[in-house]
Design a protein around this motif. Structure first.
Motif, PDB file in Angstrom:
ATOM      1  N   VAL A 167       0.838  -1.204   0.000  1.00  0.00           N
ATOM      2  CA  VAL A 167       0.000   0.000   0.000  1.00  0.00           C
ATOM      3  C   VAL A 167       0.872   1.253   0.000  1.00  0.00           C
ATOM      4  O   VAL A 167       0.671   2.185  -0.797  1.00  0.00           O
ATOM      5  CB  VAL A 167      -0.954  -0.006   1.213  1.00  0.00           C
ATOM      6  CG1 VAL A 167      -1.616   1.362   1.375  1.00  0.00           C
ATOM      7  CG2 VAL A 167      -2.017  -1.077   1.047  1.00  0.00           C
ATOM      8  N   TRP A 168       1.867   1.287   0.880  1.00  0.00           N
ATOM      9  CA  TRP A 168       2.767   2.453   0.925  1.00  0.00           C
ATOM     10  C   TRP A 168       3.587   2.540  -0.355  1.00  0.00           C
ATOM     11  O   TRP A 168       3.875   3.646  -0.842  1.00  0.00           O
ATOM     12  CB  TRP A 168       3.688   2.351   2.140  1.00  0.00           C
ATOM     13  CG  TRP A 168       2.996   2.570   3.443  1.00  0.00           C
ATOM     14  CD1 TRP A 168       2.799   1.667   4.441  1.00  0.00           C
ATOM     15  CD2 TRP A 168       2.395   3.793   3.888  1.00  0.00           C
ATOM     16  NE1 TRP A 168       2.115   2.236   5.486  1.00  0.00           N
ATOM     17  CE2 TRP A 168       1.863   3.546   5.181  1.00  0.00           C
ATOM     18  CE3 TRP A 168       2.248   5.064   3.348  1.00  0.00           C
ATOM     19  CZ2 TRP A 168       1.202   4.516   5.918  1.00  0.00           C
ATOM     20  CZ3 TRP A 168       1.588   6.044   4.077  1.00  0.00           C
ATOM     21  CH2 TRP A 168       1.072   5.768   5.348  1.00  0.00           C
ATOM     22  N   LEU A 169       3.950   1.388  -0.913  1.00  0.00           N
ATOM     23  CA  LEU A 169       4.710   1.395  -2.163  1.00  0.00           C
ATOM     24  C   LEU A 169       3.867   1.951  -3.306  1.00  0.00           C
ATOM     25  O   LEU A 169       4.366   2.710  -4.148  1.00  0.00           O
ATOM     26  CB  LEU A 169       5.180  -0.026  -2.479  1.00  0.00           C
ATOM     27  CG  LEU A 169       6.073  -0.201  -3.714  1.00  0.00           C
ATOM     28  CD1 LEU A 169       7.325   0.682  -3.601  1.00  0.00           C
ATOM     29  CD2 LEU A 169       6.466  -1.661  -3.896  1.00  0.00           C
ATOM     30  N   ARG A 170       2.582   1.610  -3.349  1.00  0.00           N
ATOM     31  CA  ARG A 170       1.703   2.139  -4.382  1.00  0.00           C
ATOM     32  C   ARG A 170       1.544   3.647  -4.240  1.00  0.00           C
ATOM     33  O   ARG A 170       1.562   4.384  -5.234  1.00  0.00           O
ATOM     34  CB  ARG A 170       0.346   1.432  -4.307  1.00  0.00           C
ATOM     35  CG  ARG A 170      -0.732   2.041  -5.206  1.00  0.00           C
ATOM     36  CD  ARG A 170      -0.283   2.125  -6.647  1.00  0.00           C
ATOM     37  NE  ARG A 170      -0.101   0.804  -7.229  1.00  0.00           N
ATOM     38  CZ  ARG A 170       0.408   0.603  -8.437  1.00  0.00           C
ATOM     39  NH1 ARG A 170       0.847   1.630  -9.158  1.00  0.00           N
ATOM     40  NH2 ARG A 170       0.542  -0.616  -8.912  1.00  0.00           N
ATOM     41  N   LEU A 171       1.411   4.145  -3.012  1.00  0.00           N
ATOM     42  CA  LEU A 171       1.304   5.587  -2.795  1.00  0.00           C
ATOM     43  C   LEU A 171       2.570   6.299  -3.260  1.00  0.00           C
ATOM     44  O   LEU A 171       2.511   7.380  -3.863  1.00  0.00           O
ATOM     45  CB  LEU A 171       1.053   5.879  -1.312  1.00  0.00           C
ATOM     46  CG  LEU A 171      -0.314   5.426  -0.768  1.00  0.00           C
ATOM     47  CD1 LEU A 171      -0.361   5.620   0.748  1.00  0.00           C
ATOM     48  CD2 LEU A 171      -1.444   6.206  -1.434  1.00  0.00           C
ATOM     49  N   TYR A 172       3.719   5.681  -2.988  1.00  0.00           N
ATOM     50  CA  TYR A 172       4.992   6.280  -3.405  1.00  0.00           C
ATOM     51  C   TYR A 172       5.127   6.301  -4.922  1.00  0.00           C
ATOM     52  O   TYR A 172       5.518   7.320  -5.513  1.00  0.00           O
ATOM     53  CB  TYR A 172       6.139   5.496  -2.762  1.00  0.00           C
ATOM     54  CG  TYR A 172       7.470   5.645  -3.457  1.00  0.00           C
ATOM     55  CD1 TYR A 172       8.150   6.853  -3.464  1.00  0.00           C
ATOM     56  CD2 TYR A 172       8.047   4.553  -4.132  1.00  0.00           C
ATOM     57  CE1 TYR A 172       9.379   6.977  -4.116  1.00  0.00           C
ATOM     58  CE2 TYR A 172       9.261   4.670  -4.770  1.00  0.00           C
ATOM     59  CZ  TYR A 172       9.923   5.885  -4.764  1.00  0.00           C
ATOM     60  OH  TYR A 172      11.119   6.018  -5.419  1.00  0.00           O
ATOM     61  N   VAL A 173       4.798   5.194  -5.585  1.00  0.00           N
ATOM     62  CA  VAL A 173       4.911   5.123  -7.040  1.00  0.00           C
ATOM     63  C   VAL A 173       3.939   6.095  -7.705  1.00  0.00           C
ATOM     64  O   VAL A 173       4.271   6.748  -8.706  1.00  0.00           O
ATOM     65  CB  VAL A 173       4.686   3.683  -7.525  1.00  0.00           C
ATOM     66  CG1 VAL A 173       4.605   3.621  -9.048  1.00  0.00           C
ATOM     67  CG2 VAL A 173       5.802   2.776  -7.027  1.00  0.00           C
ATOM     68  N   ASP A 174       2.733   6.221  -7.176  1.00  0.00           N
ATOM     69  CA  ASP A 174       1.774   7.174  -7.732  1.00  0.00           C
ATOM     70  C   ASP A 174       2.283   8.601  -7.619  1.00  0.00           C
ATOM     71  O   ASP A 174       1.972   9.450  -8.460  1.00  0.00           O
ATOM     72  CB  ASP A 174       0.436   7.042  -7.013  1.00  0.00           C
ATOM     73  CG  ASP A 174      -0.306   5.758  -7.387  1.00  0.00           C
ATOM     74  OD1 ASP A 174       0.078   5.133  -8.395  1.00  0.00           O
ATOM     75  OD2 ASP A 174      -1.229   5.367  -6.656  1.00  0.00           O
ATOM     76  N   HIS A 175       3.073   8.875  -6.589  1.00  0.00           N
ATOM     77  CA  HIS A 175       3.587  10.235  -6.381  1.00  0.00           C
ATOM     78  C   HIS A 175       4.700  10.578  -7.370  1.00  0.00           C
ATOM     79  O   HIS A 175       4.743  11.694  -7.903  1.00  0.00           O
ATOM     80  CB  HIS A 175       4.089  10.383  -4.949  1.00  0.00           C
ATOM     81  CG  HIS A 175       4.726  11.709  -4.669  1.00  0.00           C
ATOM     82  ND1 HIS A 175       4.015  12.884  -4.587  1.00  0.00           N
ATOM     83  CD2 HIS A 175       6.038  12.053  -4.474  1.00  0.00           C
ATOM     84  CE1 HIS A 175       4.832  13.887  -4.338  1.00  0.00           C
ATOM     85  NE2 HIS A 175       6.071  13.405  -4.276  1.00  0.00           N
ATOM     86  N   ILE A 176       5.614   9.636  -7.629  1.00  0.00           N
ATOM     87  CA  ILE A 176       6.755   9.937  -8.502  1.00  0.00           C
ATOM     88  C   ILE A 176       6.486   9.583  -9.958  1.00  0.00           C
ATOM     89  O   ILE A 176       7.271   9.938 -10.838  1.00  0.00           O
ATOM     90  CB  ILE A 176       8.025   9.195  -8.027  1.00  0.00           C
ATOM     91  CG1 ILE A 176       7.869   7.684  -8.212  1.00  0.00           C
ATOM     92  CG2 ILE A 176       8.349   9.545  -6.584  1.00  0.00           C
ATOM     93  CD1 ILE A 176       9.159   6.922  -7.991  1.00  0.00           C
ATOM     94  N   GLY A 177       5.401   8.874 -10.238  1.00  0.00           N
ATOM     95  CA  GLY A 177       5.148   8.430 -11.593  1.00  0.00           C
ATOM     96  C   GLY A 177       5.652   7.014 -11.815  1.00  0.00           C
ATOM     97  O   GLY A 177       6.345   6.442 -10.967  1.00  0.00           O
ATOM     98  N   ASN A 178       5.310   6.446 -12.943  1.00  0.00           N
ATOM     99  CA  ASN A 178       5.680   5.058 -13.230  1.00  0.00           C
ATOM    100  C   ASN A 178       7.202   4.888 -13.261  1.00  0.00           C
ATOM    101  O   ASN A 178       7.934   5.750 -13.748  1.00  0.00           O
ATOM    102  CB  ASN A 178       5.081   4.621 -14.557  1.00  0.00           C
ATOM    103  CG  ASN A 178       3.567   4.481 -14.483  1.00  0.00           C
ATOM    104  OD1 ASN A 178       3.032   4.157 -13.424  1.00  0.00           O
ATOM    105  ND2 ASN A 178       2.883   4.733 -15.591  1.00  0.00           N
TER     106      ASN A 178
END
Length: 415
Positions: A272-283
């Motif tokens: 969940v935290w990893l998805r939030l991080y990836v959504d923030h920086i982009g793919n």
């Protein structure tokens, strides 16, 4: 001059000069030791080239290069050629490593008052400026391997200056008693013993405090991942975009030392935290590093640029958290915590834990079987409390007697 004409050096007075340096290259040898003129040291270059050809990882080449650079500086101070070194020079070098503090390029500031002290919260010792036992042992192993290579080629000294600690010509355990355990023979003579350390977990309350002190989704994703599968720092930083299996909740790592690829489970919270991080920086591309940070490149005042997160930046994450909490937690504490949590789960076998931790030998995993002192103290306190409660309860009358009659006869407070 010592006994039989042997040179007796003043170990405490020796200080190594800042001669040479280790540089990163784009050639087949990823790291080289160069002298003041910028030329590679020929003997070290030949060894590192062979070392690289054996499939060693760049990090290992870098580590060996720094050990050999320190040895070359030592030989320069005592004025001994590398191919004329004997066990006396190695012995004095080990004595020097055990006594003289490391020279720091940047002097300590706020950490100067904490050197060698014990943190009252974590009960861990702050690092000091002495060379650690493992550093000395690693240095000895590097030097023995270096001289073995040149002796095999017919160059260098006739005898390896890093001797084994056994009688000449004896096979290890040649006179072994079958009723006794095998002894460790053939160890390096000047290897100091490794102090036994018990792995310790971060208490749940302290873990909650540490997690709450993190400042970004990236940091929360990293520590959540580490606490769920005991991943090492180098393995964590080596994860690429294609190494995350979102559907099966797995991450792929390259194991330390062997470089073997292994899929490890990840907790739902970490993803969940990893998805939030990836959504923030982009793919993140399949071949790109997963973890990124913003850094300002030279010259001063230049714009911030996104760069792959390195080990120094990961340490800075814990440095900020420790400064706010007054602790000295490290990335490796998360690995110990995960291992001890898995050990308390009766659904997991010791073999399961060994696989997740990536230990080659089961005996390494068994070090986690030792009881933590805090847990033993907690159970003993509970035992004493239960005993006190048991003593405070009135005795039960024997069959045939009534409690009310005994109270009238002996009084309410009589026992």
């Amino acid at each position: 001059m010592g006994l039989f004409g042997e040179v007796e050096r003043d170990i405490d007075a020796i200080r190594l000069p800042q001669w040479g340096r280790v540089i990163e290259t784009t050639t087949v040898v990823p790291f080289e030791v160069v002298g003041p003129e910028g030329q590679a040291v020929e003997a070290i270059h030949g060894y590192l080239r062979d070392f690289t050809a054996r499939g060693r990882r760049p990090g290992s080449v870098r580590s060996y290069a720094y050990d050999l650079l320190r040895w070359w500086r030592w030989l320069g101070v005592i004025e001994v050629e590398w191919d004329k070194a004997t066990s006396a020079e190695v012995r004095d070098f080990v004595l020097w490593l055990q006594r003289v503090p490391k020279e720091r390029r940047v002097p300590r500031t706020t950490s100067a008052a904490l050197v060698g002290t014990i943190n009252p919260i974590t009960r861990k010792q702050y690092p000091d400026d002495q060379y650690k036992v493992r550093t000395v042992r690693h240095s000895n192993a590097v030097l023995r391997s270096f001289y073995e290579y040149w002796i095999e080629r017919g160059l260098g000294p006739l005898v390896n200056p890093v001797p084994l600690d056994r009688a000449a010509g004896r096979r290890p355990n040649s006179h072994h008693n079958p009723l006794e355990k095998f002894r460790h023979e053939g160890r390096l003579r000047y290897n100091p013993p490794i102090p036994k350390r018990r792995p310790r977990a971060i208490p749940d309350q302290r873990w909650d405090e540490l997690f709450a002190a993190l400042q970004s989704d990236r940091d929360r994703a990293m520590v959540s991942l580490a606490i769920s599968n005991a991943i090492r720092a180098g393995e964590l930083l080596g994860i690429r975009g294609a190494d995350v299996d979102w559907g099966d909740q797995l991450v792929r790592v390259r194991r330390k030392g062997s470089g073997a690829e292994q899929w490890l489970p990840a907790s739902a919270e970490a993803l969940v935290w990893l998805r939030l991080y990836v959504d923030h920086i982009g793919n993140v591309g399949a071949s790109e590093p997963l973890w990124w940070t913003l850094r300002r490149r030279r010259p001063a005042g230049a714009a911030l640029e996104r760069q792959p997160l390195n080990y120094d930046a990961l340490r800075a994450v814990f440095r900020r958290v420790n400064a706010s909490l007054g602790t000295n937690w490290s990335m490796h504490d998360l690995r110990h915590t995960c291992a001890l949590r898995m050990l308390r789960d009766q659904n997991l076998s010791l073999r399961d834990i060994q696989t997740v931790l990536g230990h080659l030998h089961l005996s390494t995993t068994q070090t986690y079987l030792e009881e933590e002192p805090e847990e033993v103290i907690r159970r003993v306190h509970q035992h004493l409390t239960d005993r006190q409660r048991a003593d405070s309860r009135p005795p039960v009358p024997a069959q045939g007697y009534k409690v009310t009659d005994l109270a009238v006869l002996f009084g309410e407070d009589s026992r």
